[in-house]
Write an enzyme that holds these catalytic residues in place. Structure first.
Site, PDB file in Angstrom:
ATOM      1  N   GLU A   1      39.343  40.820  39.053  1.00 11.22           N
ATOM      2  CA  GLU A   1      38.749  40.424  37.773  1.00 11.22           C
ATOM      3  C   GLU A   1      37.779  41.488  37.265  1.00 11.22           C
ATOM      4  O   GLU A   1      37.797  41.840  36.088  1.00 11.22           O
ATOM      5  CB  GLU A   1      38.016  39.082  37.907  1.00 11.22           C
ATOM      6  CG  GLU A   1      38.866  37.942  38.407  1.00 11.22           C
ATOM      7  CD  GLU A   1      38.794  37.754  39.918  1.00 11.22           C
ATOM      8  OE1 GLU A   1      39.065  36.614  40.365  1.00 11.22           O
ATOM      9  OE2 GLU A   1      38.474  38.704  40.652  1.00 11.22           O
TER      10      GLU A   1
ATOM     11  N   CYS B   1      32.119  38.939  39.024  1.00 13.84           N
ATOM     12  CA  CYS B   1      33.256  39.158  38.127  1.00 13.84           C
ATOM     13  C   CYS B   1      33.043  38.473  36.782  1.00 13.84           C
ATOM     14  O   CYS B   1      33.381  39.033  35.734  1.00 13.84           O
ATOM     15  CB  CYS B   1      34.538  38.679  38.786  1.00 13.84           C
ATOM     16  SG  CYS B   1      34.981  39.643  40.247  1.00 13.84           S
TER      17      CYS B   1
END
Length: 154
Positions: A60, A91
């Site tokens: 991510e 993330c």
């Protein structure tokens, strides 16, 4: 903001689960993510923490950083991140800073913690709110498949 109703969430989450399986089989954390813009996959990534010896190489965050560099702000607002498991706070912060439009995932951090133990962390939508970002979140897509993947690599 992207039109989430027009997207095939299961198709895209299936791809993230395949990427997660690939990462797990090579010895990295079992996580995979893709970016979708206008119903097309524009980027994909797997976890590479062990492969590249860098604890920040979550898929991510890697994709959020690439999106920030390679996509215009307007395109990023219309881009959806699909990911096998809810983004961790690190993330989620990257996703918020990049200004992506939405996040769709299979397993929440809370559900993974309930199922496998550990702390769930801060939900990604709370991180988005704290950063002042209006990022839509859809959870629980192919939840049983996501759980099966976690069980395989735990």
């Amino acid at each position: 903001m992207p039109n989430l109703d027009s997207l095939d969430h299961e198709k895209y989450v299936q791809r993230t689960l395949a990427l997660a399986r690939e990462a797990g089989e090579r010895g990295d954390g079992h996580y995979g993510s893709i970016l979708v813009h206008e119903n097309e996959i524009v980027m994909e990534e797997t976890n590479r923490e062990n492969t590249d010896d860098d604890l920040a190489l979550h898929p991510e965050l890697t994709l959020a950083r690439r999106a920030e560099r390679e996509l215009s702000p307007d395109v990023r607002k219309e881009t959806v991140m699909y990911t096998s498991t809810e983004p961790c706070p690190m993330c989620a912060g990257g996703i918020a800073i990049a200004g992506l439009g939405a996040v769709v995932y299979s397993i929440s951090g809370e559900h993974a913690a309930e199922e496998f133990g550990g702390m769930p962390g801060v939900p990604c939508d709370e991180i988005f709110e704290r950063k002042g970002r209006d990022i839509e979140v859809v959870s629980g897509v192919l939840k049983q498949d996501g759980l099966a993947l976690h069980r395989k690599f735990r």
